[in-house]
Design a protein around this motif. Structure first.
Motif, short mmCIF file in Angstrom:
data_model
loop_
_atom_site.label_atom_id
_atom_site.label_comp_id
_atom_site.label_asym_id
_atom_site.label_seq_id
_atom_site.Cartn_x
_atom_site.Cartn_y
_atom_site.Cartn_z
N PRO A 1 0.81 -1.22 0.00
CA PRO A 1 0.00 0.00 0.00
C PRO A 1 0.84 1.27 0.00
O PRO A 1 1.91 1.33 0.60
N ASP A 2 0.33 2.30 -0.69
CA ASP A 2 1.03 3.59 -0.68
C ASP A 2 0.32 4.61 0.19
O ASP A 2 0.95 5.41 0.87
N LEU A 3 -1.00 4.63 0.18
CA LEU A 3 -1.78 5.52 1.02
C LEU A 3 -3.20 4.96 1.12
O LEU A 3 -3.54 3.99 0.46
N SER A 4 -4.01 5.56 1.95
CA SER A 4 -5.34 4.99 2.17
C SER A 4 -6.38 6.07 2.41
O SER A 4 -6.06 7.26 2.57
N SER A 5 -7.62 5.64 2.45
CA SER A 5 -8.73 6.50 2.81
C SER A 5 -9.77 5.65 3.52
O SER A 5 -9.79 4.43 3.37
N ALA A 6 -10.62 6.29 4.29
CA ALA A 6 -11.68 5.57 4.99
C ALA A 6 -12.91 6.47 5.09
O ALA A 6 -12.82 7.69 4.96
N ARG A 7 -14.05 5.85 5.32
CA ARG A 7 -15.31 6.57 5.36
C ARG A 7 -15.73 6.88 6.80
O ARG A 7 -15.33 6.19 7.74
N ALA A 8 -16.57 7.89 6.91
CA ALA A 8 -17.13 8.27 8.21
C ALA A 8 -18.51 8.87 7.99
O ALA A 8 -18.95 9.06 6.85
N PHE A 9 -19.18 9.18 9.07
CA PHE A 9 -20.57 9.65 9.05
C PHE A 9 -20.58 11.16 9.23
O PHE A 9 -20.14 11.68 10.25
N PHE A 10 -21.08 11.88 8.21
CA PHE A 10 -21.15 13.35 8.25
C PHE A 10 -22.59 13.77 8.59
O PHE A 10 -23.55 13.16 8.11
N TYR A 11 -22.72 14.82 9.40
CA TYR A 11 -24.05 15.32 9.72
C TYR A 11 -24.05 16.84 9.77
O TYR A 11 -23.03 17.49 10.09
N ASN A 12 -25.17 17.42 9.41
CA ASN A 12 -25.36 18.87 9.37
C ASN A 12 -25.81 19.34 10.75
O ASN A 12 -26.92 19.03 11.19
N LYS A 13 -24.95 20.08 11.43
CA LYS A 13 -25.25 20.49 12.81
C LYS A 13 -26.47 21.41 12.89
O LYS A 13 -27.26 21.32 13.85
N ALA A 14 -26.64 22.28 11.91
CA ALA A 14 -27.77 23.20 11.94
C ALA A 14 -29.09 22.44 11.80
O ALA A 14 -30.07 22.73 12.51
N ILE A 15 -29.13 21.47 10.90
CA ILE A 15 -30.34 20.66 10.72
C ILE A 15 -30.61 19.83 11.96
O ILE A 15 -31.76 19.72 12.41
N PHE A 16 -29.56 19.26 12.54
CA PHE A 16 -29.73 18.48 13.76
C PHE A 16 -30.33 19.34 14.87
O PHE A 16 -31.25 18.93 15.59
#
Length: 424
Positions: free
Chosen positions: A154-169
């Motif tokens: 491997p040379d580099l990586s990426s991973a996913r996460a959960f994004f949320y809109n603070k104003a809407i929340f």
């Protein structure tokens, strides 16, 4: 943006200058000879080797490899010729080289297993220093291993996460990001009750990268694409996950027509401020930080397991067997996996580490904490299977139909399972 790019944006990522999205394009199938095969023992040692490298960014990629080539020459006396190629054309470029018996010594691509299957590559025992192999994160050792040998470095990586809109929340009365699927569904219904054009969850199951979105849900339901060497696309866990996504669609907790929505479209909806929740990764954060239009948070994925799981992606630096090049290739990896090389490259391009020492290197960056916490346990798609590229294409083309009107998640997954098992 194309379906072949894991991260499809040319922007600064998470406070790391000039990050591009990590590629996850389909690799070419191994064909022909890499140029004769063999190691240093098979003939005169080479005085020059060639690297074909993918261009992650115009600002950083070529500059990194130039300084690397200078250091490599100074250290070894061997010349390193570098050809930087756009992700749009690197599949065709590298495939043509290999078919014409003109393979590079080192190739930077995201798919390696077909070349390993054809016997064209060195494995880790032949060219990777022991210190480098022991430092690579276990998830990437697994993804880079074909028939019990590590070929994809491997040379580099990426991973996913959960994004949320603070104003809407805040408007919906949601105090914190959801940790479970039940909480996620409840929050989505609260956001829906706001009315207007607000979208609870942006669900991209279109042909660009539906396997990535689905991976995040199935991994968080104890599912996987393969288990114990066998395809498990239509497992009860995966079927339950896809059925849950159809339920969200049917209850209008997503945007219209998620089965035809690409990841880029979902990101654009979130960036517009209309979406409450979306699965994203660091380059999306880079765009949001640059545009400063959405007050967002990043959290681990809602899960049905004891701990949240994430979907990871890596690209590889694979080594082709050519007469007399083994020692020079080994010296290449010895230098690349030095902390001041691999981690500086990753930092400049805006991605995530591939080594245990890399996690230590990046640990003080608060923007990366949510990714680094889950990266050691990241799940990857089965890039170690030479048939994965065909399976992935079938998933991209067909998975979205499961959540459309009259869609049948079980039937869609059953059909994909049959295709995977047949290898067609």
């Amino acid at each position: 943006m194309t379906s072949r790019h894991m991260g499809a944006v040319r922007v600064a990522a998470v406070a790391l200058a000039g990050g591009l999205a990590l590629a996850a394009c389909s690799g070419g199938s191994g064909a022909g000879s890499a140029g004769g095969g063999g190691s240093s023992a098979s003939g005169k040692k080479v005085t020059k080797i060639k690297l074909v490298a993918a261009e992650y960014s115009k600002d950083h990629t070529a500059a990194f490899w130039k300084q690397f080539a200078d250091k490599y020459k100074a250290k070894t006396g061997t010349e390193l010729e570098v050809q930087v190629v756009s992700w749009d054309t690197i599949d065709q470029t590298s495939s043509t080289m290999i078919q014409n018996n003109n393979a590079p010594d080192i190739l930077n691509l995201n798919a390696y297993a077909s070349y390993a299957k054809d016997g064209l590559l060195y494995n880790a025992d032949e060219v990777l220093p022991a210190s480098a192999k022991s430092d690579i994160l276990d998830a990437f050792v697994k993804s880079g291993t074909y028939q019990d040998k590590l070929y994809g470095f491997p040379d580099l990586s990426s991973a996913r996460a959960f994004f949320y809109n603070k104003a809407i929340f805040k408007k919906a009365g949601i105090a914190a990001p959801p940790k479970t699927w039940d909480e996620f569904e409840a929050d989505a219904k609260k956001i829906k009750s706001l009315g207007g054009d607000t979208i609870p969850y942006a669900l991209p199951l279109g042909p660009e990268e539906s396997q990535g979105e689905f991976s995040m849900w199935l991994f968080n339901n104890s599912g996987d694409w393969k288990k114990d060497g066998k395809w498990t696309i239509n497992s009860p866990e995966n079927t339950e996950a896809l059925t849950f996504l159809k339920k969200l669609t049917d209850e209008k907790l997503t945007q219209n027509n998620p089965g035809k929505t690409n990841r880029a479209d979902a990101f654009n909806l979130f960036k517009s401020g209309k979406v409450g929740m979306v699965v994203g990764f660091s380059p999306l954060a880079g765009q949001l930080d640059e545009e400063k239009k959405v007050d967002y948070g990043v959290a681990p994925m809602p899960t049905k397991m004891s701990e949240p799981q994430t979907f990871g992606v890596t690209d590889y630096l694979m080594a082709f067997k050519k007469p007399g090049n083994q020692d020079a290739v080994k010296a290449f990896y010895d230098l690349y996996y030095q902390k001041d090389q691999v981690n500086q490259f990753i930092k400049a391009e805006g991605f995530l580490p591939v080594t245990k020492s890399g996690i230590e290197f990046f640990k003080d960056d608060p923007k990366l904490k949510v990714y680094l916490d889950t990266l050691p346990n990241a799940h990857l798609t089965p890039t170690d299977d030479p048939t994965w590229d065909k399976v992935k294409l079938a998933v991209q083309q067909n998975l979205g139909s499961a959540v459309g009107s009259g869609g049948d998640p079980k039937k869609v997954l059953d059909d994909l399972q049959k295709q995977a098992e047949s290898g067609s």
